[in-house]
Design a protein around this motif. Structure first.
Motif, PDB file in Angstrom:
ATOM      1  N   ILE A 409       0.838  -1.205   0.000  1.00  8.25           N
ATOM      2  CA  ILE A 409       0.000   0.000   0.000  1.00  8.25           C
ATOM      3  C   ILE A 409       0.873   1.255   0.000  1.00  8.25           C
ATOM      4  O   ILE A 409       0.639   2.199  -0.775  1.00  8.25           O
ATOM      5  N   ILE A 410       1.889   1.269   0.864  1.00  6.67           N
ATOM      6  CA  ILE A 410       2.774   2.440   0.932  1.00  6.67           C
ATOM      7  C   ILE A 410       3.455   2.674  -0.408  1.00  6.67           C
ATOM      8  O   ILE A 410       3.546   3.821  -0.888  1.00  6.67           O
ATOM      9  N   GLU A 411       3.903   1.599  -1.032  1.00 12.51           N
ATOM     10  CA  GLU A 411       4.568   1.727  -2.334  1.00 12.51           C
ATOM     11  C   GLU A 411       3.602   2.228  -3.401  1.00 12.51           C
ATOM     12  O   GLU A 411       3.946   3.079  -4.222  1.00 12.51           O
ATOM     13  N   ALA A 412       2.362   1.718  -3.389  1.00 11.88           N
ATOM     14  CA  ALA A 412       1.369   2.140  -4.377  1.00 11.88           C
ATOM     15  C   ALA A 412       1.048   3.623  -4.233  1.00 11.88           C
ATOM     16  O   ALA A 412       0.915   4.347  -5.230  1.00 11.88           O
ATOM     17  N   VAL A 413       0.945   4.097  -2.999  1.00 18.30           N
ATOM     18  CA  VAL A 413       0.646   5.518  -2.768  1.00 18.30           C
ATOM     19  C   VAL A 413       1.808   6.391  -3.239  1.00 18.30           C
ATOM     20  O   VAL A 413       1.601   7.468  -3.810  1.00 18.30           O
ATOM     21  N   SER A 414       3.034   5.924  -3.033  1.00 18.74           N
ATOM     22  CA  SER A 414       4.200   6.714  -3.467  1.00 18.74           C
ATOM     23  C   SER A 414       4.244   6.860  -4.982  1.00 18.74           C
ATOM     24  O   SER A 414       4.833   7.814  -5.505  1.00 18.74           O
ATOM     25  N   LEU A 415       3.617   5.930  -5.712  1.00 16.10           N
ATOM     26  CA  LEU A 415       3.623   5.968  -7.178  1.00 16.10           C
ATOM     27  C   LEU A 415       2.391   6.657  -7.756  1.00 16.10           C
ATOM     28  O   LEU A 415       2.293   6.830  -8.967  1.00 16.10           O
ATOM     29  N   SER A 416       1.450   7.040  -6.887  1.00 16.07           N
ATOM     30  CA  SER A 416       0.236   7.693  -7.365  1.00 16.07           C
ATOM     31  C   SER A 416       0.506   9.166  -7.669  1.00 16.07           C
ATOM     32  O   SER A 416       1.297   9.830  -6.991  1.00 16.07           O
ATOM     33  N   HIS A 417      -0.179   9.675  -8.687  1.00 15.50           N
ATOM     34  CA  HIS A 417      -0.018  11.082  -9.077  1.00 15.50           C
ATOM     35  C   HIS A 417      -1.314  11.871  -8.915  1.00 15.50           C
ATOM     36  O   HIS A 417      -1.428  12.988  -9.427  1.00 15.50           O
ATOM     37  N   LEU A 418      -2.261  11.308  -8.194  1.00 17.00           N
ATOM     38  CA  LEU A 418      -3.528  12.007  -7.987  1.00 17.00           C
ATOM     39  C   LEU A 418      -3.352  13.150  -6.989  1.00 17.00           C
ATOM     40  O   LEU A 418      -2.461  13.106  -6.130  1.00 17.00           O
ATOM     41  N   PRO A 419      -4.187  14.179  -7.067  1.00 17.75           N
ATOM     42  CA  PRO A 419      -4.157  15.231  -6.037  1.00 17.75           C
ATOM     43  C   PRO A 419      -4.391  14.626  -4.659  1.00 17.75           C
ATOM     44  O   PRO A 419      -5.298  13.820  -4.474  1.00 17.75           O
ATOM     45  N   LEU A 546       0.245  -0.195  -9.686  1.00 18.54           N
ATOM     46  CA  LEU A 546       0.507  -1.623  -9.521  1.00 18.54           C
ATOM     47  C   LEU A 546       1.403  -2.160 -10.628  1.00 18.54           C
ATOM     48  O   LEU A 546       2.229  -3.050 -10.400  1.00 18.54           O
ATOM     49  N   HIS A 547       1.255  -1.618 -11.833  1.00 18.03           N
ATOM     50  CA  HIS A 547       2.101  -2.066 -12.941  1.00 18.03           C
ATOM     51  C   HIS A 547       3.565  -1.726 -12.666  1.00 18.03           C
ATOM     52  O   HIS A 547       4.463  -2.555 -12.896  1.00 18.03           O
ATOM     53  N   GLU A 548       3.814  -0.523 -12.165  1.00 12.58           N
ATOM     54  CA  GLU A 548       5.189  -0.143 -11.827  1.00 12.58           C
ATOM     55  C   GLU A 548       5.725  -0.979 -10.668  1.00 12.58           C
ATOM     56  O   GLU A 548       6.899  -1.356 -10.660  1.00 12.58           O
ATOM     57  N   MET A 549       4.875  -1.279  -9.703  1.00 13.67           N
ATOM     58  CA  MET A 549       5.306  -2.128  -8.598  1.00 13.67           C
ATOM     59  C   MET A 549       5.678  -3.521  -9.089  1.00 13.67           C
ATOM     60  O   MET A 549       6.638  -4.141  -8.607  1.00 13.67           O
ATOM     61  N   HIS A 550       4.915  -4.018 -10.064  1.00 10.44           N
ATOM     62  CA  HIS A 550       5.198  -5.347 -10.616  1.00 10.44           C
ATOM     63  C   HIS A 550       6.578  -5.390 -11.256  1.00 10.44           C
ATOM     64  O   HIS A 550       7.309  -6.385 -11.127  1.00 10.44           O
ATOM     65  N   GLU A 551       6.947  -4.316 -11.924  1.00  9.92           N
ATOM     66  CA  GLU A 551       8.256  -4.274 -12.578  1.00  9.92           C
ATOM     67  C   GLU A 551       9.390  -4.295 -11.561  1.00  9.92           C
ATOM     68  O   GLU A 551      10.479  -4.815 -11.837  1.00  9.92           O
ATOM     69  N   GLU A 552       9.138  -3.741 -10.377  1.00  3.02           N
ATOM     70  CA  GLU A 552      10.175  -3.698  -9.343  1.00  3.02           C
ATOM     71  C   GLU A 552      10.163  -4.930  -8.443  1.00  3.02           C
ATOM     72  O   GLU A 552      11.078  -5.119  -7.640  1.00  3.02           O
ATOM     73  N   ALA A 558      12.833 -11.405  -1.621  1.00  7.13           N
ATOM     74  CA  ALA A 558      13.619 -10.227  -1.993  1.00  7.13           C
ATOM     75  C   ALA A 558      12.962  -8.947  -1.488  1.00  7.13           C
ATOM     76  O   ALA A 558      13.648  -8.006  -1.065  1.00  7.13           O
ATOM     77  N   MET A 559      11.623  -8.901  -1.499  1.00  9.00           N
ATOM     78  CA  MET A 559      10.901  -7.723  -1.009  1.00  9.00           C
ATOM     79  C   MET A 559      11.175  -7.512   0.474  1.00  9.00           C
ATOM     80  O   MET A 559      11.380  -6.376   0.923  1.00  9.00           O
ATOM     81  N   ALA A 560      11.183  -8.615   1.246  1.00 13.21           N
ATOM     82  CA  ALA A 560      11.452  -8.504   2.677  1.00 13.21           C
ATOM     83  C   ALA A 560      12.876  -8.023   2.933  1.00 13.21           C
ATOM     84  O   ALA A 560      13.115  -7.178   3.804  1.00 13.21           O
ATOM     85  N   LEU A 561      13.832  -8.546   2.176  1.00  9.10           N
ATOM     86  CA  LEU A 561      15.224  -8.122   2.357  1.00  9.10           C
ATOM     87  C   LEU A 561      15.407  -6.660   1.973  1.00  9.10           C
ATOM     88  O   LEU A 561      16.130  -5.904   2.637  1.00  9.10           O
TER      89      LEU A 561
END
Length: 687
Positions: A409-419, A546-552, A558-561
């Motif tokens: 959730i935190i990662e998704a919000v950081s990638l959002s560009h909405l007001p 979510l698409h950008e998160m998928h690429e990362e 690995a996510m936990a590390l």
């Protein structure tokens, strides 16, 4: 047995259990009541597993079971939509409900309303299943209102306690505010689209993306208006700011209800609904921004309130508010699958924390004040380790289930560009520290440090209830969870030691601890990035978080590390460390901080004065209006002028006329002469 037969079996099994316990509980007795109720929920869970496996094999169902009525071309039906979103919710609802049913045997064993309680929680399970299985707005609304009604009965289960009556009325009325907006949204859907079926509405929604809502005097985009009205319903049901005020007071219900309402079912209904309506919400950035901002305010500011709570259940309740805010923020960032993922993980670890709190309350003889606890680790090892697991999952510890959903959730919000996304990101990141601090403040005060039970208790924890509303404002964190007697003794007697609770209480804790650890690790890749919800949730092309998160994403391990290099994990560690320092090493510091910043503490203790404002403005305004209408409208206008006034007028006229009926012949002769004179005058005048 045909798979479609399970669609009816799953909701009807708990309904049968509810009817058996409610109508025949006294005949069946306690043992057979809980056997039947638990068996029926077990049958529902078995059916949900069968449906889930069939959905994984690609079997999706969307059909009508029963046509209720047809009115002016609009068809009102009972129907089921079985896809991966529905199947996931069915699994969560039935599994947590089964744990709560088993736990209830031990927790409510001495309660007079034992059979009634099983009837209510089984009926609650049926209502929630009807909500998540709906394929149309009418059935959705039926389930929506049914869970609201049963939650009213459950929160006020101990109906002789004034605080319980106050709490369930508060929950009922606040939810009606949200449900009014929800009903307006459904009415607007029927007015514009001519149908209440999801499939029909979603098929047409693209044609109306630039239409204005048919609201007099306003120019509002149609889709935006519908989405915001529907979300107002979610704000009530999922306790989002400013309609959050009912949820902390709902702790007046027995602890199993806290787990059932606040973990997997009622409060997550709003999250599920918005995810189900994703084809509509994706067409309105305004609505998504509104959702995100409301969620971020709830996530951060409700977390602050958890810091100063001393009632063990209320700490967990404010944690629920905060985590619901996280889910709502994810919805606003178009990360619907992340919101549902967090809904699922949260259901298990939050149910674990609530039931763990109930286990502690039982061991403490129904004293809920964490200031009267301490050192319970050696007396309650199973409750201790399971509560630790739940707390670690809640704060987002790597490899625990809460970590994967919360960090997503935190990662998704950081990638959002909405007001509003910048504020939302700040809120959810700051909320990590706040969550860790209040969670481990409670954990350390309950299970570690000095043993404070069996000593002089905090007097304000045992103040009898005089006036429910005043008590709820002034002593918000001083509630008891025992029987109907407000004057009953609570807490351990001097020299008395707590002990581990029976197996029917700790077994559900162990069973809930397993998914609290494992389910995030195994479910993140398919649920977020494996296209698990691709048929159930729609995401617009211009919302690509979510698409950008998928690429990362390179795997759960690995996510936990990688989290060890990110800010949220270190904020969580800092929160735990500060809680340990304050409450294990230097307990004098929190007291000094409270004294130094008394105004902040007062603000938090009064819950930002929302309850006081509501009591003054809405409740006081309603009482003032009713007093005015009673005195002026009823007594003066209706009774005084219309009823008694007309009677008095008739009496006065009759009093005058009565004088003419004297009984003397010469009076009547004189009257006749005058009458003839008047008639002749009139005739002469007109001629």
């Amino acid at each position: 047995m045909d798979i479609q037969s399970y669609y009816l079996l799953v909701p009807l099994a708990p309904l049968f259990g509810a009817l058996a316990a409610g109508l025949f509980g006294k005949v069946l007795g306690r043992t057979w009541t809980h056997r039947i109720a638990i068996t029926m929920v077990g049958v529902a869970l078995f059916g949900a597993i069968k449906i889930f496996l069939s959905v994984l094999d690609g079997h999706v169902f969307d059909g009508t079971i029963y046509t209720w009525l047809v009115s002016d071309g609009a068809t009102f039906q009972v129907g089921f939509l079985i896809d991966r979103l529905t199947a996931t919710m069915m699994l969560v609802v039935t599994s947590v409900s089964l744990m709560v049913h088993i736990y209830t045997i031990g927790y409510m064993s001495e309660d007079e309303g034992y059979q009634r309680f099983f009837s209510y929680i089984s009926l609650f399970t049926f209502s929630m299943l009807m909500l998540v299985m709906a394929n149309n707005f009418m059935q959705l609304f039926f389930g929506w209102e049914a869970v609201g009604l049963v939650s009213y009965l459950l929160i006020g289960f101990w109906y002789t306690r004034p605080t319980a009556i106050y709490a369930n009325l508060k929950a009922f009325l606040v939810n009606r505010v949200g449900d009014f907006g929800f009903l307006l949204g459904i009415a607007l859907v029927l007015m514009v689209f001519g149908s209440l079926n999801y499939a029909d509405v979603f098929a047409q929604v693209g044609e109306h993306v630039n239409d204005l809502a048919p609201i007099a005097g306003m120019e509002v985009n149609l889709i935006t208006a519908i989405c915001i009205l529907l979300f107002i319903g979610a704000m009530g049901k999922s306790a989002q700011f400013p309609l959050h005020v009912w949820l902390p007071d709902s702790m007046e219900g027995p602890t199993p209800i806290s787990a059932l309402i606040h973990a997997a079912t009622m409060v997550t209904a709003g999250i599920f609904m918005v995810a189900r309506m994703s084809p509509m919400f994706e067409l309105s950035d305004t609505a998504l921004s509104f959702v995100m901002i409301i969620g971020s305010i709830t996530a951060l500011f409700m977390g602050f309130l958890g810091i100063i709570q001393n009632d063990i259940k209320r700490v967990v309740a404010y944690s629920t508010l905060s985590q619901l805010g996280y889910m709502t923020v994810a919805l606003g960032a178009s990360a619907y699958s992340a919101a549902i993922f967090h809904l699922m993980t949260h259901a298990f670890f939050k149910a674990l924390l609530f039931l763990g709190a109930g286990s502690v309350i039982m061991a403490m003889h129904h004293d809920q004040d964490i200031r009267n606890m301490g050192g319970l680790r050696k007396y309650m090892p199973i409750t201790w380790i399971t509560s630790l697991i739940g707390s670690l999952a809640l704060i987002g510890t790597p490899f625990f289930s809460g970590f994967y959903s919360k960090d997503s959730i935190i990662e998704a919000v950081s990638l959002s560009h909405l007001p509003g996304a910048s504020f939302a990101y700040f809120a959810v990141v700051a909320g990590v520290f706040v969550t860790a601090f209040y969670s481990f403040r409670m954990y350390f005060l309950v299970f570690h440090g000095e043993e404070r039970f069996g000593k002089a208790h905090h007097d304000d924890h045992h103040v009898p209830v005089v006036h429910a509303a005043a008590h709820a404002d002034a002593h918000d964190d001083h509630h008891v969870d025992d029987d109907h007697d407000d004057h009953a003794h609570h807490g351990l007697a001097p020299g008395q030691k707590p002990h581990e609770t029976p197996w029917v209480v700790w077994l559900p804790l162990v069973l809930l601890a397993i998914p609290s650890v494992l389910i995030g690790f195994f479910a993140i890749e398919p649920m977020l990035f494996g296209g698990y919800f691709k048929e159930a949730i729609f995401i617009g092309e211009h919302h690509h978080a979510l698409h950008e998160m998928h690429e990362e994403f390179h795997g759960a391990f690995a996510m936990a590390l990688h989290s060890f290099t990110t800010l949220p994990l270190w904020l969580a560690i800092a929160g735990v460390g500060l809680a340990a320092f304050f409450y294990l090493k230097r307990p004098d510091i929190p007291a000094a901080i409270q004294k130094r910043f008394q105004w902040v503490y007062t603000l938090l203790e009064n819950k930002y004065y929302f309850d006081r404002f509501n009591d003054w403005f809405f409740a006081g305004g309603a009482r003032g209006a009713s007093t005015f209408l009673s005195k002026f409208g009823d007594r003066i206008l209706i009774d005084g002028l219309l009823v008694n006034g007309t009677a008095n007028l008739v009496g006065r006229i009759s009093g005058v006329v009565r004088r003419l009926q004297s009984g003397y012949i010469y009076h009547y002769a004189f009257t006749m002469i005058v009458g003839v004179f008047v008639l002749l005058t009139i005739r002469t005048w007109f001629e």
